[in-house]
Design a protein around this motif. Structure first.
Motif, short mmCIF file in Angstrom:
data_model
loop_
_atom_site.label_atom_id
_atom_site.label_comp_id
_atom_site.label_asym_id
_atom_site.label_seq_id
_atom_site.Cartn_x
_atom_site.Cartn_y
_atom_site.Cartn_z
N ALA A 201 -6.57 -3.56 -4.74
CA ALA A 201 -5.31 -4.32 -4.95
C ALA A 201 -4.26 -3.67 -4.35
O ALA A 201 -3.16 -4.35 -4.15
CB ALA A 201 -5.28 -4.04 -6.76
N SER A 202 -4.57 -2.38 -4.27
CA SER A 202 -3.12 -1.72 -3.47
C SER A 202 -2.98 -2.13 -1.87
O SER A 202 -1.94 -2.01 -1.34
CB SER A 202 -3.72 -0.22 -3.45
OG SER A 202 -4.72 0.10 -2.62
N TRP A 203 -3.76 -2.98 -1.30
CA TRP A 203 -3.70 -3.19 0.05
C TRP A 203 -2.64 -4.46 -0.04
O TRP A 203 -1.57 -4.56 1.12
CB TRP A 203 -4.96 -3.96 0.47
CG TRP A 203 -5.97 -2.65 0.95
CD1 TRP A 203 -5.76 -1.59 0.71
CD2 TRP A 203 -7.11 -2.96 1.79
NE1 TRP A 203 -6.73 -0.72 1.36
CE2 TRP A 203 -7.49 -1.56 1.87
CE3 TRP A 203 -7.90 -3.97 2.34
CZ2 TRP A 203 -8.78 -1.31 2.92
CZ3 TRP A 203 -8.75 -3.79 3.20
CH2 TRP A 203 -9.27 -2.44 3.20
N TRP A 204 -2.17 -5.03 -0.90
CA TRP A 204 -1.14 -5.99 -0.89
C TRP A 204 -0.65 -6.41 -2.42
O TRP A 204 -1.46 -6.10 -3.04
CB TRP A 204 -1.38 -7.33 -0.12
CG TRP A 204 -2.59 -8.23 -0.80
CD1 TRP A 204 -2.71 -8.97 -1.84
CD2 TRP A 204 -3.98 -8.16 0.04
NE1 TRP A 204 -3.95 -9.56 -2.29
CE2 TRP A 204 -4.81 -9.09 -0.98
CE3 TRP A 204 -4.38 -7.92 1.08
CZ2 TRP A 204 -6.03 -9.32 -0.73
CZ3 TRP A 204 -5.74 -8.15 1.23
CH2 TRP A 204 -6.68 -8.80 0.30
N SER A 205 0.39 -6.84 -2.88
CA SER A 205 0.87 -6.88 -4.11
C SER A 205 0.85 -8.47 -4.40
O SER A 205 1.23 -9.21 -3.50
CB SER A 205 1.81 -6.31 -4.55
OG SER A 205 3.10 -6.69 -3.66
N GLY A 206 0.50 -8.96 -5.19
CA GLY A 206 0.38 -10.38 -5.75
C GLY A 206 -0.59 -11.27 -5.07
O GLY A 206 -1.70 -10.61 -4.76
N VAL A 321 -10.75 -0.64 19.63
CA VAL A 321 -11.28 -0.12 18.39
C VAL A 321 -10.44 1.17 17.89
O VAL A 321 -10.12 1.77 18.72
CB VAL A 321 -12.73 0.35 18.68
CG1 VAL A 321 -13.44 0.76 17.30
CG2 VAL A 321 -13.63 -0.42 19.19
N HIS A 322 -9.84 0.95 16.74
CA HIS A 322 -9.04 1.93 15.97
C HIS A 322 -9.99 2.71 15.12
O HIS A 322 -10.48 2.37 13.87
CB HIS A 322 -8.02 1.34 15.35
CG HIS A 322 -7.26 0.20 15.99
ND1 HIS A 322 -6.20 0.49 16.62
CD2 HIS A 322 -7.40 -0.86 16.18
CE1 HIS A 322 -5.77 -0.27 17.28
NE2 HIS A 322 -6.51 -1.30 17.02
N ARG A 323 -10.68 3.78 15.62
CA ARG A 323 -11.60 4.58 14.88
C ARG A 323 -10.89 5.66 14.04
O ARG A 323 -9.93 6.10 14.14
CB ARG A 323 -12.45 5.42 15.82
CG ARG A 323 -13.18 4.38 16.65
CD ARG A 323 -14.28 5.32 17.78
NE ARG A 323 -15.15 4.41 18.40
CZ ARG A 323 -14.68 3.52 19.48
NH1 ARG A 323 -13.56 3.90 20.10
NH2 ARG A 323 -15.48 2.71 20.17
N GLY A 324 -11.67 5.84 12.87
CA GLY A 324 -11.31 7.22 11.99
C GLY A 324 -9.84 6.51 11.28
O GLY A 324 -8.99 7.71 11.25
N ASN A 325 -9.49 5.36 10.90
CA ASN A 325 -8.29 5.07 10.31
C ASN A 325 -8.37 4.24 9.10
O ASN A 325 -9.07 3.23 9.13
CB ASN A 325 -7.45 4.25 11.21
CG ASN A 325 -6.12 4.81 11.58
OD1 ASN A 325 -5.40 5.19 10.82
ND2 ASN A 325 -6.01 5.11 13.11
N GLY A 326 -8.27 4.88 8.03
CA GLY A 326 -7.98 4.14 6.73
C GLY A 326 -7.06 3.03 6.70
O GLY A 326 -6.29 2.88 7.62
N ILE A 327 -7.04 2.27 5.88
CA ILE A 327 -5.91 0.99 5.71
C ILE A 327 -4.99 1.37 4.67
O ILE A 327 -5.26 1.85 3.47
CB ILE A 327 -6.37 -0.28 5.41
CG1 ILE A 327 -7.65 -0.74 6.31
CG2 ILE A 327 -5.60 -1.23 5.14
CD1 ILE A 327 -7.44 -1.50 7.43
N ARG A 328 -3.56 1.25 5.05
CA ARG A 328 -2.40 1.57 4.00
C ARG A 328 -2.02 0.20 3.40
O ARG A 328 -1.98 0.26 2.29
CB ARG A 328 -1.24 2.18 4.76
CG ARG A 328 -0.47 2.71 3.92
CD ARG A 328 0.79 3.04 4.52
NE ARG A 328 0.83 4.68 5.15
CZ ARG A 328 1.53 4.80 5.97
NH1 ARG A 328 2.77 4.29 6.46
NH2 ARG A 328 1.29 6.04 6.73
N ALA A 329 -2.02 -0.76 4.19
CA ALA A 329 -1.64 -2.20 3.65
C ALA A 329 -1.96 -3.29 4.40
O ALA A 329 -2.38 -2.88 5.82
CB ALA A 329 -0.18 -2.19 3.42
N VAL A 330 -2.18 -4.59 3.96
CA VAL A 330 -2.68 -5.70 4.97
C VAL A 330 -1.62 -6.68 4.53
O VAL A 330 -1.51 -7.21 3.27
CB VAL A 330 -4.14 -6.14 4.74
CG1 VAL A 330 -4.29 -7.27 5.42
CG2 VAL A 330 -4.92 -5.00 4.87
N GLY A 331 -0.94 -7.41 5.65
CA GLY A 331 0.28 -8.19 5.27
C GLY A 331 -0.32 -9.71 6.12
O GLY A 331 -1.37 -9.59 6.68
#
Ligand SMILES: Cc1cc2nc3c(=O)[nH]c(=O)nc-3n(C[C@H](O)[C@H](O)[C@H](O)COP(=O)(O)OP(=O)(O)OC[C@H]3O[C@@H](n4cnc5c(N)ncnc54)[C@H](O)[C@@H]3O)c2cc1C
Length: 437
Positions: A201-206, A321-331
């Motif tokens: 749920a934290s990747w986007w709100s609503g 390729v973006h390796r070793g990277n978590g996601i903070r948010a998706v828009g």
């Protein structure tokens, strides 16, 4: 060390050939409704449900009703692989859907019977399988074989289109209810498979942003640049499809490196010694040990066949390729990485895997007895300990049979236990009724 790198052409098997005698299944329209009583109700007609139905047929339990949302055998599995344009299975010829201990015509026998329909690459794979090497199975062969298996075990006559909304266990009966039917069953086998894993749920709100899709949804055909999130085979297919239609791709991986592996599960878990690590007659394995094994062994990976394609695309700049990277948010059309960078694309495609359906929402919570996301099952019979007339096959049985329980081969092991337990009880029930006469 020599590394086995199969040719990417293996990924290109044709689909929808004209297999003689096994036409596409007719999806029933829901009428007439299913019977009001049965010895066994199977919920779900995927590879696991098909294996259970075939096993029950062999042990002589024929009063069986199968309910499936799509109303056709293996429809969700085939729908998913076709959506991804996946042309070959990840599992080899030895992993045929069917019954442990009964020598039906197996998947490889079936393919050999239809030799003239196969391409030269496909024929070579069969020879590889016969010589004991890893082999690649076309989805088209698998589809036709599942139709063959369902026809010879009389599955279409026992299958109804419907959604089961609740399973209510009682002392000597289980009620299976859907929108417009109730079936009183002596035994119920849940073969529910796995649902798509959604984003946190934290990747986007609503509401989900418009230009963000999941792997099992239609991909925008005009997207010239896509960002794919995920490390498994579904992510690899999305990337392959996008590159194929000329798009550029950004691939976001949480781990430091992608992992190429034949099967999604270590091969030892398809054998008795692998399953023994989860328990058996010899020893009780503590829950914490099994849990640790499951989290270690369910790591996403990509079939070897993709390696040359993806390596070449990265080298020529069409794939980043973006390796070793978590996601903070998706828009809308972008992904914010944990290190603060932003990856953009016309569409963001999420391939975050699946979550086993363990009976929650259908059975009362006390019957599921869920612990760490897994149901409480009897190790010998795969019956729910708190609802002994209800059984689970497929991914829900992983804590008993190990991670291969979710795969086609694991279903055979599960069905042997379930069908044996049900057949014994059905025979005992008949004997009791005869004694009471
Ligand atoms: C893209 C993809 C590729 C894969 N490739 C392989 C492979 O090559 N080899 C392999 O071994 N495994 C593979 N797997 C794993 C695969 O999911 C399983 O092998 C197989 O599909 C599991 O079969 P199943 O019957 O347990 O589940 P499913 O195939 O999901 O079938 C479950 C069925 O139950 C129905 N259902 C669920 N709840 C209800 C309800 N309440 N009422 C009515 N019906 C219901 C569902 O709609 C579905 O039709 C793959 C998975 C995916 C997603």
């Amino acid at each position: 060390m020599t590394r086995f790198l199969p040719h990417p052409r293996l990924l290109d098997s044709p689909r929808h050939r004209d297999w003689p005698a096994f036409s596409a299944p007719q999806v029933p329209d829901g009428s007439p409704p299913p019977p009001t009583g049965a010895d066994v109700v199977i919920v779900g007609a995927g590879p696991a449900g098909l294996a259970v139905a075939a096993a029950l047929w062999h042990v002589g339990v024929r009063d069986v009703v199968i309910i499936d949302r799509d109303g056709a055998p293996v429809a969700r599995f085939l729908g998913r692989v076709d959506r991804l344009n996946q042309r070959v299975l990840r599992s080899p010829y030895e992993h045929h859907p069917g019954v442990e201990g009964y020598r039906d015509c197996e998947l490889r026998d079936f393919a050999r019977m239809h030799w003239s329909l196969l391409t030269s690459v496909e024929r070579r794979e069969i020879r590889m399988s016969q010589a004991g090497h890893r082999s690649v199975v076309p989805v088209d062969v698998f589809d036709a074989y599942c139709r063959h298996t369902s026809v010879i075990h009389q599955v279409p006559q026992r299958l109804w289109l419907g959604e089961v909304g609740s399973v209510e266990p009682g002392a000597d009966r289980v009620l299976v209810r859907g929108g417009d039917f109730t079936i009183e069953a002596r035994h119920v086998v849940l073969c529910l498979g796995e649902e798509r894993r959604d984003a946190p749920a934290s990747w986007w709100s609503g509401d989900r942003p418009n230009a963000v899709g999941y792997w099992d949804e239609p991909v925008h055909p005009d997207a010239g640049h896509v960002a794919v999130v995920g490390a498994g085979l579904t992510a690899a297919h999305l990337i392959h499809n996008a590159l194929d239609r000329g798009a550029r791709v950004d691939w976001v991986l949480r781990k430091d490196t992608e992992r190429y592996q034949c099967s999604d599960v270590n091969a030892s878990f398809f054998r008795a010694e692998g399953r023994a690590r989860f328990g058996g007659q010899a020893r009780q394995v503590p829950w914490a040990e099994r849990l640790a094994l499951m989290s270690r062994e369910r790591r996403a990976s990509v079939m070897f066949e993709f390696q040359p394609l993806l390596t070449a695309a990265e080298a020529n700049g069409r794939l980043t390729v973006h390796r070793g990277n978590g996601i903070r948010a998706v828009g809308d059309g972008h992904v914010e990485l944990a290190d603060g960078r932003r990856v953009t694309g016309d569409q963001v495609l999420l391939a975050l895997g699946t979550t086993p359906s363990i009976g929650t929402g259908l059975l009362p919570e006390a019957s599921v007895g869920a612990r760490d996301g897994w149901p409480d099952l009897d190790e010998r019979t795969l019956a729910y300990r708190h609802a002994p007339r209800v059984y689970a096959a497929g991914a829900a049985a992983c804590m008993v049979l190990g991670p291969a329980a979710r795969n086609i081969d694991g279903h055979r092991v599960a069905t042997a236990r379930i069908a044996g337990a049900i057949a014994a009880q059905v025979r005992e029930g008949v004997a009791q009724r005869v004694r009471a006469l």
